[in-house]
Design an enzyme around this catalytic site. Structure first.
Site, PDB file in Angstrom:
ATOM      1  N   CYS A   7       0.867  -1.189   0.000  1.00  0.00           N
ATOM      2  CA  CYS A   7       0.000   0.000   0.000  1.00  0.00           C
ATOM      3  C   CYS A   7       0.900   1.235   0.000  1.00  0.00           C
ATOM      4  O   CYS A   7       2.088   1.143  -0.348  1.00  0.00           O
ATOM      5  CB  CYS A   7      -0.984  -0.018   1.166  1.00  0.00           C
ATOM      6  SG  CYS A   7      -0.242   0.063   2.808  1.00  0.00           S
ATOM      7  N   ASN A  10       2.346   1.441   4.288  1.00  0.00           N
ATOM      8  CA  ASN A  10       2.653   0.159   4.963  1.00  0.00           C
ATOM      9  C   ASN A  10       2.384   0.234   6.474  1.00  0.00           C
ATOM     10  O   ASN A  10       3.089  -0.370   7.265  1.00  0.00           O
ATOM     11  CB  ASN A  10       4.117  -0.287   4.702  1.00  0.00           C
ATOM     12  CG  ASN A  10       4.405  -1.726   5.119  1.00  0.00           C
ATOM     13  OD1 ASN A  10       5.542  -2.058   5.439  1.00  0.00           O
ATOM     14  ND2 ASN A  10       3.426  -2.580   5.120  1.00  0.00           N
ATOM     15  N   CYS A  12      -1.373   0.896   7.424  1.00  0.00           N
ATOM     16  CA  CYS A  12      -2.821   0.640   7.607  1.00  0.00           C
ATOM     17  C   CYS A  12      -3.282  -0.610   6.872  1.00  0.00           C
ATOM     18  O   CYS A  12      -3.633  -1.613   7.487  1.00  0.00           O
ATOM     19  CB  CYS A  12      -3.655   1.833   7.147  1.00  0.00           C
ATOM     20  SG  CYS A  12      -3.342   3.330   8.101  1.00  0.00           S
ATOM     21  N   ARG A  13      -3.313  -0.561   5.521  1.00  0.00           N
ATOM     22  CA  ARG A  13      -3.934  -1.642   4.751  1.00  0.00           C
ATOM     23  C   ARG A  13      -3.041  -2.852   4.549  1.00  0.00           C
ATOM     24  O   ARG A  13      -3.463  -3.991   4.820  1.00  0.00           O
ATOM     25  CB  ARG A  13      -4.369  -1.115   3.369  1.00  0.00           C
ATOM     26  CG  ARG A  13      -5.482  -0.104   3.434  1.00  0.00           C
ATOM     27  CD  ARG A  13      -5.638   0.652   2.120  1.00  0.00           C
ATOM     28  NE  ARG A  13      -4.498   1.520   1.859  1.00  0.00           N
ATOM     29  CZ  ARG A  13      -4.296   2.209   0.761  1.00  0.00           C
ATOM     30  NH1 ARG A  13      -5.169   2.103  -0.236  1.00  0.00           N
ATOM     31  NH2 ARG A  13      -3.265   2.995   0.622  1.00  0.00           N
ATOM     32  N   SER A  14      -1.805  -2.644   4.044  1.00  0.00           N
ATOM     33  CA  SER A  14      -0.995  -3.832   3.734  1.00  0.00           C
ATOM     34  C   SER A  14      -0.588  -4.637   4.981  1.00  0.00           C
ATOM     35  O   SER A  14      -0.479  -5.857   4.888  1.00  0.00           O
ATOM     36  CB  SER A  14       0.219  -3.483   2.858  1.00  0.00           C
ATOM     37  OG  SER A  14       1.048  -2.525   3.452  1.00  0.00           O
ATOM     38  N   ASP A 117      -8.366   3.684   1.509  1.00  0.00           N
ATOM     39  CA  ASP A 117      -7.390   4.026   2.542  1.00  0.00           C
ATOM     40  C   ASP A 117      -8.123   4.551   3.784  1.00  0.00           C
ATOM     41  O   ASP A 117      -8.785   5.594   3.706  1.00  0.00           O
ATOM     42  CB  ASP A 117      -6.450   5.097   1.972  1.00  0.00           C
ATOM     43  CG  ASP A 117      -5.259   5.322   2.865  1.00  0.00           C
ATOM     44  OD1 ASP A 117      -5.296   4.861   4.027  1.00  0.00           O
ATOM     45  OD2 ASP A 117      -4.291   5.950   2.407  1.00  0.00           O
TER      46      ASP A 117
HETATM   47  P1  4NP Z   1      -1.742   2.895   4.108  1.00  0.00           P
HETATM   48  O1  4NP Z   1      -2.373   4.246   4.685  1.00  0.00           O
HETATM   49  O2  4NP Z   1      -1.223   3.207   2.739  1.00  0.00           O
HETATM   50  O3  4NP Z   1      -2.903   1.958   4.072  1.00  0.00           O
HETATM   51  O4  4NP Z   1      -0.655   2.478   5.076  1.00  0.00           O
HETATM   52  C1  4NP Z   1      -1.660   5.455   4.805  1.00  0.00           C
HETATM   53  C2  4NP Z   1      -0.770   5.626   5.811  1.00  0.00           C
HETATM   54  C3  4NP Z   1      -0.114   6.825   5.949  1.00  0.00           C
HETATM   55  C4  4NP Z   1      -0.348   7.845   5.056  1.00  0.00           C
HETATM   56  C5  4NP Z   1      -1.243   7.666   4.023  1.00  0.00           C
HETATM   57  C6  4NP Z   1      -1.900   6.463   3.896  1.00  0.00           C
HETATM   58  N1  4NP Z   1       0.307   9.078   5.191  1.00  0.00           N
HETATM   59  O5  4NP Z   1       0.010  10.002   4.432  1.00  0.00           O
HETATM   60  O6  4NP Z   1       1.199   9.217   6.065  1.00  0.00           O
END
Ligand code: 4NP
Length: 152
Positions: A7, A10, A12-14, A117
């Site tokens: 994702c 790295n 939240c989702r992955s 997300d």
């Molecule tokens: P992820 O979510 O891609 O599912 O881990 C996010 C985590 C952090 C951020 C964006 C999306 N960020 O902007 O820091």
């Protein structure tokens, strides 16, 4: 079988996809190697987002020992399947590929769809967990079938 979940951050989702798929594979007695990475590097070395840890724990799954890392070129060689959470992740990973075989390894985790997300919305962690869990069960079956096909 080596599978990499990808994702943006790295955190939240992955990490959810990583933990859930690892759990499902272990439950089936499969010796699969599952990992996850982000296309961005902001959260490298950090544990998953506390909300992803919390929702997983509510289902009895502990993902708190995972550490975020950035996607790296060697991942194209290391993994059999690179599963991305959304179209932007797909574009970002593909832009690093130098061989068609690498591109062929990259697929959307949800075919013709995406995992939203949840980073900016606390209420989305549970639905995202449920979405990833349901897709992971199907994906495991699909991968098992493709593995059998490859052996024949
Ligand atoms: P992820 O979510 O891609 O599912 O881990 C996010 C985590 C952090 C951020 C964006 C999306 N960020 O902007 O820091």
């Amino acid at each position: 079988m080596k599978i990499l979940m990808v994702c943006l951050g790295n955190i939240c989702r992955s990490p959810l996809a990583h933990g859930i798929m690892q759990h499902l594979a272990e439950k089936k007695g499969l010796n699969w190697q599952i990992d996850s990475a982000g296309t961005g590097n902001w959260h490298c070395g950090k544990a998953p987002d506390s909300r992803s840890i919390k929702v997983s724990l509510s289902y009895g799954l502990d993902i708190s020992t995972q550490k975020a890392r950035q996607f790296q070129l060697s991942d194209f060689e290391e993994f059999d399947h690179i599963l991305v959470m959304d179209q932007q992740n797909y574009k970002d990973v593909i832009s690093l590929a130098t061989h068609q075989e690498h591109i062929n390894k990259v697929q959307l985790f949800i075919p013709n769809g995406f995992v939203p997300d949840p980073y900016w919305d606390d209420t989305q962690f549970k639905p995202v967990y449920d979405l990833i869990y349901a897709r992971s069960e199907k994906l495991l079956q699909e991968l098992l079938k493709s593995e059998e096909g490859a052996i024949r």
